[in-house]
Design an enzyme around this catalytic site. Structure first.
Site, PDB file in Angstrom:
ATOM      1  N   HIS A 178     -61.984 -38.736 -57.831  1.00  0.00           N
ATOM      2  CA  HIS A 178     -61.793 -39.697 -58.926  1.00  0.00           C
ATOM      3  C   HIS A 178     -60.373 -40.267 -58.878  1.00  0.00           C
ATOM      4  O   HIS A 178     -60.162 -41.472 -58.977  1.00  0.00           O
ATOM      5  CB  HIS A 178     -61.998 -39.023 -60.287  1.00  0.00           C
ATOM      6  CG  HIS A 178     -63.430 -38.809 -60.686  1.00  0.00           C
ATOM      7  ND1 HIS A 178     -64.441 -39.676 -60.340  1.00  0.00           N
ATOM      8  CD2 HIS A 178     -64.007 -37.839 -61.437  1.00  0.00           C
ATOM      9  CE1 HIS A 178     -65.582 -39.240 -60.857  1.00  0.00           C
ATOM     10  NE2 HIS A 178     -65.357 -38.127 -61.512  1.00  0.00           N
ATOM     11  N   HIS A 206     -68.598 -42.140 -60.109  1.00  0.00           N
ATOM     12  CA  HIS A 206     -69.822 -41.383 -59.855  1.00  0.00           C
ATOM     13  C   HIS A 206     -70.856 -42.184 -59.067  1.00  0.00           C
ATOM     14  O   HIS A 206     -71.084 -43.359 -59.339  1.00  0.00           O
ATOM     15  CB  HIS A 206     -70.440 -40.931 -61.183  1.00  0.00           C
ATOM     16  CG  HIS A 206     -69.544 -40.023 -61.940  1.00  0.00           C
ATOM     17  ND1 HIS A 206     -69.151 -40.258 -63.235  1.00  0.00           N
ATOM     18  CD2 HIS A 206     -68.929 -38.879 -61.563  1.00  0.00           C
ATOM     19  CE1 HIS A 206     -68.348 -39.290 -63.629  1.00  0.00           C
ATOM     20  NE2 HIS A 206     -68.189 -38.445 -62.638  1.00  0.00           N
ATOM     21  N   HIS A 238     -64.027 -32.996 -56.495  1.00  0.00           N
ATOM     22  CA  HIS A 238     -64.644 -34.084 -57.264  1.00  0.00           C
ATOM     23  C   HIS A 238     -63.580 -34.824 -58.083  1.00  0.00           C
ATOM     24  O   HIS A 238     -63.520 -36.063 -58.073  1.00  0.00           O
ATOM     25  CB  HIS A 238     -65.718 -33.471 -58.167  1.00  0.00           C
ATOM     26  CG  HIS A 238     -66.420 -34.400 -59.094  1.00  0.00           C
ATOM     27  ND1 HIS A 238     -67.754 -34.729 -58.959  1.00  0.00           N
ATOM     28  CD2 HIS A 238     -65.986 -35.059 -60.190  1.00  0.00           C
ATOM     29  CE1 HIS A 238     -68.100 -35.553 -59.938  1.00  0.00           C
ATOM     30  NE2 HIS A 238     -67.038 -35.777 -60.706  1.00  0.00           N
ATOM     31  N   GLU A 239     -62.728 -34.083 -58.764  1.00  0.00           N
ATOM     32  CA  GLU A 239     -61.700 -34.721 -59.604  1.00  0.00           C
ATOM     33  C   GLU A 239     -60.660 -35.446 -58.759  1.00  0.00           C
ATOM     34  O   GLU A 239     -60.192 -36.526 -59.130  1.00  0.00           O
ATOM     35  CB  GLU A 239     -61.026 -33.682 -60.507  1.00  0.00           C
ATOM     36  CG  GLU A 239     -61.953 -32.964 -61.469  1.00  0.00           C
ATOM     37  CD  GLU A 239     -62.801 -33.896 -62.322  1.00  0.00           C
ATOM     38  OE1 GLU A 239     -62.351 -35.024 -62.616  1.00  0.00           O
ATOM     39  OE2 GLU A 239     -63.918 -33.505 -62.687  1.00  0.00           O
TER      40      GLU A 239
HETATM   41 ZN   LIG Z   1     -66.734 -36.941 -62.345  1.00  0.00          ZN
END
Ligand SMILES: [Zn+2]
Length: 259
Positions: free
Chosen positions: A163, A169, A159-160
């Site tokens: 980013h 998101h 997830h990071e």
């Molecule tokens: Zn996030």
């Protein structure tokens, strides 16, 4: 010599114009730790911080991001058909190297993103120990930290990294109201900004409730009640185990992967 110059000059590719210099005063500082994400000052992006609570134990993803984007303008450089992202791992994370490399492999396996140990590149990801899982959005230039908290899973790390590749998101999409309801009355005071809509580039892809970038139902709840309710009550949101089919497509479209 030529190779050296090429490597030294290897900087983030800018897609859609240069990022604006950001006044420190315009950045919302929270919890004091966000400055540790980046070594240079002032922070170079037009940003704000968003927080996520993964569960009771994990706070995930305080992120600095350009406003109004679902995907940002600063991409990592492409070398031929591959995107090459240099990284270093802090010695404090010796026991997390396998998790970090597993996370990178799950991204590389299905996209044109590759990761390699940094040599002389000026722009690179630096995985460092932190209390939470935290990342910037997109390639911001220089040493760019991703903080890995003790409770961050491989899925949190994916997830990071997404980013850092430039994705924000899923629940911030402008068309979210068709798929989810935001229960504002249950949001912890001060965390409302984590639930804002951002008018941005959705890459022409449908809304993805299964995204690893989607908040879970109880993120930032002040009372244990859901903050996000899918219109389809049978759907689970907030998984942190795998890239969804559409997550893979998002990365491939953002970076124009050819296969
Ligand atoms: Zn996030």
């Amino acid at each position: 010599m030529l190779l050296f110059l090429v490597l030294v000059g290897w900087v983030c590719q800018v897609w859609g114009g240069p990022l604006e210099k950001q006044k420190t005063s315009e950045i919302q500082q929270e919890d004091g730790y966000i400055n540790s994400l980046k070594t240079q000052s002032p922070l170079p992006i037009n940003g704000e911080i968003a927080d996520e609570v993964e569960n009771e134990a994990v706070q995930e993803g305080d992120i600095l991001l350009p406003k109004d984007r679902n995907a940002v303008s600063s991409l990592w450089p492409k070398v031929g058909v591959k995107v090459a992202v240099p990284y270093e791992i802090d010695s404090d994370l010796k026991d997390r190297i396998q998790d970090i490399t597993d996370a990178m492999a799950m991204i590389s396996d299905k996209t044109c993103i590759t990761f390699h140990r940094r040599t002389v590149e000026t722009d690179y990801i630096y995985f460092a120990h932190g209390l939470w899982c935290v990342s910037f959005i997109g390639c911001v230039g220089g040493e760019q930290r991703i903080l890995i908290g003790r409770a961050c899973s491989v899925g949190n790390i994916i997830h990071e990294i997404l980013h850092a590749l430039g994705l924000y998101h899923e629940h911030s999409r402008f068309d979210r109201e068709q798929y989810i309801s935001i229960m504002s009355e249950n949001i912890k005071p001060g965390r409302e900004k984590s639930f804002l809509v951002r008018d941005g580039n959705t890459l022409g892809l449908p809304y993805d409730l299964e995204s690893i970038l989607h908040y879970g139902s109880n993120y930032f709840s002040r009372n244990g009640e859901p903050t996000i309710v899918p219109k389809d009550r049978s759907v689970m949101i907030g998984q942190r185990t795998h890239l969804s089919v559409l997550d893979v497509q998002k990365i491939r479209k953002l970076y124009k992967c050819v296969r």
